[in-house]
Write a protein that holds these residues in place. Structure first.
Motif, PDB file in Angstrom:
ATOM      1  N   LEU A  33       0.857  -1.191   0.000  1.00 30.61           N
ATOM      2  CA  LEU A  33       0.000   0.000   0.000  1.00 30.61           C
ATOM      3  C   LEU A  33       0.887   1.232   0.000  1.00 30.61           C
ATOM      4  O   LEU A  33       1.614   1.483   0.966  1.00 30.61           O
ATOM      5  N   LEU A  34       0.830   1.979  -1.086  1.00 29.98           N
ATOM      6  CA  LEU A  34       1.673   3.171  -1.246  1.00 29.98           C
ATOM      7  C   LEU A  34       0.805   4.414  -1.148  1.00 29.98           C
ATOM      8  O   LEU A  34      -0.024   4.682  -2.023  1.00 29.98           O
ATOM      9  N   ASN A  35       1.003   5.181  -0.069  1.00 34.87           N
ATOM     10  CA  ASN A  35       0.322   6.467   0.112  1.00 34.87           C
ATOM     11  C   ASN A  35       1.351   7.571  -0.059  1.00 34.87           C
ATOM     12  O   ASN A  35       2.028   7.962   0.888  1.00 34.87           O
ATOM     13  N   ALA A  36       1.490   8.069  -1.267  1.00 35.14           N
ATOM     14  CA  ALA A  36       2.506   9.087  -1.559  1.00 35.14           C
ATOM     15  C   ALA A  36       1.940  10.477  -1.265  1.00 35.14           C
ATOM     16  O   ALA A  36       0.742  10.719  -1.435  1.00 35.14           O
ATOM     17  N   PRO A  37       2.793  11.406  -0.847  1.00 38.48           N
ATOM     18  CA  PRO A  37       2.294  12.762  -0.583  1.00 38.48           C
ATOM     19  C   PRO A  37       1.987  13.550  -1.847  1.00 38.48           C
ATOM     20  O   PRO A  37       1.256  14.527  -1.794  1.00 38.48           O
ATOM     21  N   GLU A  43      -5.099  -4.921  12.086  1.00 41.00           N
ATOM     22  CA  GLU A  43      -4.296  -3.712  12.222  1.00 41.00           C
ATOM     23  C   GLU A  43      -2.849  -3.979  11.836  1.00 41.00           C
ATOM     24  O   GLU A  43      -2.202  -3.159  11.160  1.00 41.00           O
ATOM     25  N   ALA A  44      -2.324  -5.134  12.240  1.00 43.53           N
ATOM     26  CA  ALA A  44      -0.953  -5.487  11.879  1.00 43.53           C
ATOM     27  C   ALA A  44      -0.828  -5.692  10.370  1.00 43.53           C
ATOM     28  O   ALA A  44       0.187  -5.317   9.759  1.00 43.53           O
ATOM     29  N   ALA A  45      -1.855  -6.283   9.758  1.00 39.22           N
ATOM     30  CA  ALA A  45      -1.832  -6.482   8.302  1.00 39.22           C
ATOM     31  C   ALA A  45      -1.820  -5.142   7.578  1.00 39.22           C
ATOM     32  O   ALA A  45      -1.084  -4.947   6.602  1.00 39.22           O
ATOM     33  N   TYR A  46      -2.646  -4.198   8.073  1.00 46.64           N
ATOM     34  CA  TYR A  46      -2.696  -2.867   7.457  1.00 46.64           C
ATOM     35  C   TYR A  46      -1.347  -2.163   7.590  1.00 46.64           C
ATOM     36  O   TYR A  46      -0.840  -1.578   6.621  1.00 46.64           O
ATOM     37  N   LYS A  47      -0.777  -2.223   8.783  1.00 45.12           N
ATOM     38  CA  LYS A  47       0.530  -1.583   8.983  1.00 45.12           C
ATOM     39  C   LYS A  47       1.610  -2.241   8.130  1.00 45.12           C
ATOM     40  O   LYS A  47       2.533  -1.571   7.643  1.00 45.12           O
ATOM     41  N   GLY A  48       1.496  -3.552   7.933  1.00 49.46           N
ATOM     42  CA  GLY A  48       2.464  -4.244   7.084  1.00 49.46           C
ATOM     43  C   GLY A  48       2.365  -3.791   5.643  1.00 49.46           C
ATOM     44  O   GLY A  48       3.404  -3.583   4.969  1.00 49.46           O
ATOM     45  N   MET A  49       1.139  -3.604   5.130  1.00 48.39           N
ATOM     46  CA  MET A  49       0.961  -3.107   3.762  1.00 48.39           C
ATOM     47  C   MET A  49       1.559  -1.711   3.625  1.00 48.39           C
ATOM     48  O   MET A  49       2.250  -1.407   2.650  1.00 48.39           O
ATOM     49  N   LEU A  50       1.281  -0.863   4.623  1.00 48.90           N
ATOM     50  CA  LEU A  50       1.819   0.499   4.598  1.00 48.90           C
ATOM     51  C   LEU A  50       3.335   0.497   4.691  1.00 48.90           C
ATOM     52  O   LEU A  50       4.019   1.270   4.002  1.00 48.90           O
ATOM     53  N   ALA A  51       3.892  -0.371   5.538  1.00 48.26           N
ATOM     54  CA  ALA A  51       5.346  -0.422   5.706  1.00 48.26           C
ATOM     55  C   ALA A  51       6.032  -0.810   4.407  1.00 48.26           C
ATOM     56  O   ALA A  51       7.088  -0.261   4.055  1.00 48.26           O
ATOM     57  N   ARG A  52       5.423  -1.751   3.665  1.00 45.96           N
ATOM     58  CA  ARG A  52       6.014  -2.138   2.383  1.00 45.96           C
ATOM     59  C   ARG A  52       5.957  -0.986   1.392  1.00 45.96           C
ATOM     60  O   ARG A  52       6.880  -0.791   0.596  1.00 45.96           O
ATOM     61  N   GLY A  53       4.886  -0.203   1.443  1.00 46.20           N
ATOM     62  CA  GLY A  53       4.817   0.965   0.567  1.00 46.20           C
ATOM     63  C   GLY A  53       5.772   2.060   0.989  1.00 46.20           C
ATOM     64  O   GLY A  53       6.407   2.717   0.144  1.00 46.20           O
ATOM     65  N   ASP A  54       5.907   2.255   2.325  1.00 44.29           N
ATOM     66  CA  ASP A  54       6.798   3.300   2.832  1.00 44.29           C
ATOM     67  C   ASP A  54       8.252   3.022   2.464  1.00 44.29           C
ATOM     68  O   ASP A  54       9.051   3.951   2.302  1.00 44.29           O
ATOM     69  N   TRP A 104       9.386   1.877  -0.377  1.00 40.31           N
ATOM     70  CA  TRP A 104       9.640   2.436  -1.710  1.00 40.31           C
ATOM     71  C   TRP A 104       9.545   3.956  -1.695  1.00 40.31           C
ATOM     72  O   TRP A 104      10.267   4.640  -2.433  1.00 40.31           O
ATOM     73  N   LEU A 105       8.685   4.483  -0.834  1.00 36.32           N
ATOM     74  CA  LEU A 105       8.559   5.940  -0.735  1.00 36.32           C
ATOM     75  C   LEU A 105       9.840   6.545  -0.175  1.00 36.32           C
ATOM     76  O   LEU A 105      10.314   7.585  -0.649  1.00 36.32           O
ATOM     77  N   ARG A 106      10.434   5.884   0.835  1.00 35.57           N
ATOM     78  CA  ARG A 106      11.694   6.384   1.383  1.00 35.57           C
ATOM     79  C   ARG A 106      12.800   6.348   0.326  1.00 35.57           C
ATOM     80  O   ARG A 106      13.623   7.264   0.245  1.00 35.57           O
ATOM     81  N   LEU A 107      12.821   5.303  -0.462  1.00 32.07           N
ATOM     82  CA  LEU A 107      13.822   5.219  -1.533  1.00 32.07           C
ATOM     83  C   LEU A 107      13.626   6.338  -2.556  1.00 32.07           C
ATOM     84  O   LEU A 107      14.595   6.903  -3.060  1.00 32.07           O
ATOM     85  N   ALA A 108      12.357   6.642  -2.853  1.00 34.95           N
ATOM     86  CA  ALA A 108      12.084   7.719  -3.811  1.00 34.95           C
ATOM     87  C   ALA A 108      12.554   9.058  -3.270  1.00 34.95           C
ATOM     88  O   ALA A 108      13.140   9.869  -4.001  1.00 34.95           O
ATOM     89  N   ILE A 109      12.295   9.300  -1.991  1.00 36.40           N
ATOM     90  CA  ILE A 109      12.746  10.558  -1.376  1.00 36.40           C
ATOM     91  C   ILE A 109      14.264  10.610  -1.339  1.00 36.40           C
ATOM     92  O   ILE A 109      14.882  11.636  -1.631  1.00 36.40           O
ATOM     93  N   GLU A 110      14.879   9.467  -0.998  1.00 40.89           N
ATOM     94  CA  GLU A 110      16.340   9.413  -0.923  1.00 40.89           C
ATOM     95  C   GLU A 110      16.964   9.619  -2.294  1.00 40.89           C
ATOM     96  O   GLU A 110      18.017  10.252  -2.418  1.00 40.89           O
ATOM     97  N   LEU A 111      16.310   9.093  -3.318  1.00 39.91           N
ATOM     98  CA  LEU A 111      16.842   9.212  -4.672  1.00 39.91           C
ATOM     99  C   LEU A 111      16.914  10.660  -5.122  1.00 39.91           C
ATOM    100  O   LEU A 111      17.805  11.032  -5.895  1.00 39.91           O
TER     101      LEU A 111
END
Length: 980
Positions: free
Chosen positions: A324-328, A668-679, A681-688
């Motif tokens: 789950l990717l929630n990009a700003p 709740e743990a499943a939801y956080k896991g989906m978000l963590a997997r998306g985050d 890639w988001l961190r990599l995008a910001i770092e890039l």
């Protein structure tokens, strides 16, 4: 026989999550195993997308050796004797032009319905409506019989107009595409009823959402060896769930499985009678497909979440393959997706990006260019975004409009301009022209102005180049309302001329390569059908031409990768990728917002049996459900669009709400896991996007150039900057950096000041005060000056109006001024030399009057607010310095004379006089302080400090970016830098 006899129509299904082409191929192999080899060749497969057709063909052709079945598209069924006699469809362009004529007459008769600028938008929407009417086999009589007594007059008029439009189309000899497809299908059905074919005919991949396709599917399912294969069949739904979809109480057209249920009802087949096409595919749905199926249940029965949710088991396991990717922002969403795609490529996996948002997919494609990854984009590039499309669009936009400098230069920088001539010199001359325009301005280039510029250039051939460019833009700009064939002829003639350039050296690249050939094909069709259009204004022609280009697409000519795909939502049904990225999951994007129908409201559409917005929503939901059943999926969205907050897609909201609403199953743990997997890639995008190394902020500059490089002459207006912001003098007078104006010059305060100076200078020169009507003289002069220096009609009218309001008062004040002194010098240049310190003080006085006593009064016109007494004493010493120059004999035509006073004359929206505060100082004191300031900067240790004494914190100038203001502020200590 491939199929045993069946008492009911033969309907199969492909479950969610299967690979569509592979499953189709395996099912064929299972049913034709042991049959005569000719059975393969006698089998007919019909698909609704070319990608399905291509992939199934590739799989069957890959082996073992065998004859291939006949594989067709729904749009390619006209190859039988019965269908060949059906006339070819009328072109879309012709139908568009015919409808535009009808709507033009409607808007002429009832202009309150819509603005004329909406002509071609209305033609488009009417064409879509007529296609839908024909596809759904709606009887024209049904539209005439709609009861509009309780509707507004608008709907009554549109009902009458639709009747006229349908009668007109019925009278034409050629059918359009949808009508012809219906005729082909009806001809086939008629033939099959008389002579049912004994060979297998299988239609796969369609849901029967359009009436014509549904009729064909019903007919094929009832053939002796016919079969329909429904895609994306939800095997997790119970008999009760299926019944709820079509119940009168809860008719759920927006549900993803509704169209499948509607088709099954049409052929009187129950869901449990629909058999799997491939027996080897797992009969039990996966936990993920069950989760998504439950999440998308119709709203009235979402209470099933509580009863069926616990049956899903551990949700962490269920959601382990969901990211789950929630990009700003859309930019970071595209960047994160591109990194995920790159990672998939490195791992040797196939990946597909699915989104109806073409802007987002183009952003991802651009981001992938960083790693030279070229995706296989099923949609291609809109023709108007290719180089030939842009050139044709740009030249169309010149027609009937004054050509602005930025429009001209954008055209000249198109890569196809002069592609058949001397391209190198063209680029060089374009650069020179741009620099000239930025320096001196040319708001509306014409052939005369371009040739005049070229005459000042030294290059051989530049005059011919400027004449060709000028002639083309002048002819296009002068275009008026004409018949459509004439407009096209003129447009293409000069577009080709600009592309060819010097025709003796080549033919230009306008019509070359895939995009050029597509553009030529499109404009050729437009030329052929132009006789069906009426007279158009240049503005209407621009709208028509742009719309025609935007409706065409070109596939990228470069070979894409075989493992990276960009699909539309319809292609998602084909599947086959290891990782599926569902992007742009925001309301209004996916699902798309319901299009406004100006012809029939929702109630009227329901009455005649047209597609409802809910049905379109259900089809979109079905595409989403199929895509979300992939092996590994991303659910991606951005929290903001370019200008506002976004709302998550209703399907995404349902999935996350269901998961979070089951805490006992680790929701709740499943939801956080989906978000963590998306985050991740988001961190990599910001770092890039972060800089590779930290850049320290600049310090407040105070450069110290060599004394020999420092200015030895300055005008009186530059001393204000030397006191307030010495860095300005350093940049302009030492580095010789002069700011360039924007290409689209506006009627700004600087130009207004120039105009006002010119008007009153000319008035004084003509001794206008002595004319019979001085006010009229001022306004006549103003009209001439404005026409010459301010070629913007709006600015001319506004500024002339302002001058007319103050002209009378100016004349009265001028009479008083001329009683006291006679105007002697206007716009006079002067120079005061300080020989002992080798420095020249220069000025250009607006006006110097001489009194009867032999003293001088200096006037300076200001359109803005003149400086007050204290700023004049400390900083803005323009008048005081000019008075010094007068007394020192700096104006040769006057010689040394006493300077009685200096006055700023404000000539803006009102008149105001602001005298120089000579009573608070003296000419001797002014001279002493001036010499001291000059000598101070002759000291090598004196730096040119940025923003030394600005009047306001908001003070800005054209050199702030050079001093990197913002990285430092005025409280920072100076950073002296000795320059050599």
């Amino acid at each position: 026989m491939m199929f045993p006899q069946s008492p009911t129509p033969r309907v199969f299904h492909l479950p969610l999550g299967c690979d569509f082409p592979k499953t189709i191929a395996r099912g064929l192999e299972q049913r034709l195993h042991g049959h005569d080899p000719m059975s393969w060749a006698k089998t007919t497969l019909i698909f609704n997308t070319r990608r399905s057709e291509q992939r199934v063909t590739e799989l069957l052709a890959s082996g073992p050796a065998r004859l291939l079945p006949r594989i067709k598209l729904l749009s390619g069924l006209d190859d039988t004797p019965e269908t060949r006699a059906i006339p070819q469809p009328v072109s879309r362009i012709r139908r568009h032009l015919e409808l535009a004529q009808l709507i033009d007459a409607l808007l002429t008769a009832s202009p309150e319905l819509a603005p004329r600028s909406a002509l071609f938008d209305l033609a488009d929407s009417l064409a879509r409506l007529i296609d839908e009417i024909q596809s759904e086999a709606v009887d024209p009589e049904a539209i005439r019989n709609i009861d509009v007594s309780d509707h507004s007059a608008h709907w009554q008029r549109t009902q009458q107009f639709l009747t006229i439009a349908q009668q007109y189309l019925a009278e034409t000899s050629l059918p359009d595409k949808e009508n012809r497809q219906g005729m082909v299908v009806d001809a086939l059905i008629g033939t099959w009823l008389k002579n049912p074919p004994e060979h297998p005919i299988i239609l796969a991949g369609s849901t029967g959402s359009r009436g014509t396709t549904a009729r064909l599917m019903r007919a094929i399912a009832s053939l002796p060896q016919g079969a329909v294969i429904l895609p994306g069949f939800d095997t997790s739904m119970t008999t009760r769930d299926w019944a709820n979809l079509s119940s009168e109480k809860h008719k759920a057209e927006d549900h993803p499985q509704y169209r499948l249920k509607a088709f099954m009802d049409e052929v009187d087949v129950s869901p449990d009678q629909v058999q799997p096409w491939d027996e080897t595919v797992a009969a039990e749905p996966t936990k993920r497909t069950q989760l998504i199926s439950l999440a998308l249940r119709p709203a009235p029965i979402t209470d099933q979440w509580l009863s069926e949710g616990p049956k899903l088991g551990d949700l962490e396991e269920c959601c382990e393959d969901i990211t789950l990717l929630n990009a700003p922002s859309p930019r970071l969403e595209a960047q994160a997706i591109s990194i995920g795609i790159r990672d998939a490529v490195e791992q040797g996996k196939t990946v597909a990006l699915i989104s109806p948002d073409r802007t987002l997919t183009r952003r991802v494609s651009a981001a992938l260019d960083r790693w030279r990854i070229r995706a296989d984009d099923s949609a291609g590039i809109p023709l108007h975004l290719t180089a030939p499309g842009r050139l044709l669009d740009q030249t169309a936009r010149l027609m009937g409009e004054p050509v602005t400098a930025d429009t001209l230069l954008a055209l000249l920088k198109n890569p196809l301009i002069f592609s058949g001539g001397d391209r190198g010199n063209h680029l060089r001359w374009t650069r020179n022209l741009e620099i000239y325009i930025r320096k001196y301005g040319m708001p509306f280039p014409t052939e005369e102005l371009l040739v005049a510029w070229a005459n000042g250039e030294k290059d051989e051939g530049v005059g011919t180049w400027a004449s060709l460019i000028g002639r083309a833009v002048s002819v296009l700009s002068a275009t008026s309302t004409q018949p459509l064939p004439h407009l096209i002829k003129v447009h293409l003639k000069y577009a080709e001329l600009l592309s060819t350039g010097d025709s003796s050296q080549g033919d230009g690249a306008l019509w070359l390569r895939d995009e050029g050939k597509k553009a030529l094909q499109t404009v050729t069709l437009l030329q052929q059908d132009a006789v069906y259009g009426n007279d158009l204004s240049p503005h209407d022609y621009q709208a028509l031409f742009h719309r025609i280009l935007a409706n065409e697409e070109v596939r990228d000519r470069e070979q894409p990768r075989p493992d990276v795909f960009i699909w539309g939502t319809l292609e998602a049904r084909v599947g086959g990728a290891d990782i599926v990225i569902l992007a742009g999951l925001n309301e209004g994007s996916w699902p798309e917002a319901a299009a406004h129908d100006p012809w029939l409201n929702r109630k009227m559409r329901n009455e005649v049996g047209l597609l409802s917005p809910d049905r379109k929503l259900g089809l979109s939901a079905h595409d989403f459900q199929i895509a979300a059943a992939g092996p590994k999926i991303w659910l991606s969205r951005s929290a903001r669009s370019s200008d506002a907050e976004t709302v998550p897609s209703r399907w995404l909201n349902r999935i996350t709400n269901l998961v979070q609403g089951l805490p006992k199953q680790n929701g709740e743990a499943a939801y956080k896991g989906m978000l963590a997997r998306g985050d991740k890639w988001l961190r990599l995008a910001i770092e890039l996007e972060k800089p590779q190394q930290k850049v320290e902020p600049a310090k407040r500059p105070a450069p110290r150039p060599p004394v020999g490089a420092r200015p030895r002459h300055l005008s009186v207006t530059r001393f204000k900057h030397l006191i307030r912001d010495p860095y300005n003098v350093y940049a302009r007078d030492i580095l010789k950096l002069k700011p360039l104006h924007s290409l689209r010059r506006s009627a700004d305060a600087l130009l207004r000041g120039t105009v006002v100076h010119s008007v009153f200078e000319e008035f004084i020169k003509q001794n206008g005060i002595q004319t019979p009507d001085p006010v009229d003289t001022i306004l006549n002069i103003a009209e001439e000056v404005l026409a010459q220096k301010a070629p913007w009609p709006t600015a001319q009218r506004l500024w002339l109006g302002q001058l007319s309001r103050i002209a009378h008062e100016f004349v009265e004040q001028e009479k008083v001024r001329q009683q006291y002194g006679a105007p002697t010098l206007l716009e006079q240049k002067g120079k005061l030399t300080f020989a002992d310190i080798s420095f020249d003080l220069t000025a250009q006085a607006d006006r110097i009057d001489m009194t009867e006593t032999g003293s001088a009064i200096i006037y300076d016109y200001k359109t803005g607010t003149p400086p007050q007494k204290k700023p004049q004493l400390l900083f803005d010493r323009q008048l005081l310095l000019q008075m010094l120059m007068i007394e020192e004999g700096a104006f040769s035509e006057l010689g040394p004379v006493p300077a009685e006073s200096g006055v700023f004359l404000k000539v803006g929206s009102s008149l105001q006089s602001m005298p120089a505060p000579i009573d608070a100082t003296s000419i001797t004191e002014i001279k002493t302080e001036l010499r001291a300031l000059i000598l101070a900067y002759d000291n090598p240790d004196q730096g040119y400090l940025a923003r030394r004494q600005t009047e306001k914190d908001t003070y800005a100038n054209e050199y702030d970016h050079l001093s990197r203001f913002g990285e430092w502020d005025i409280t920072d200590e100076p950073n002296p830098e000795v320059l050599k």
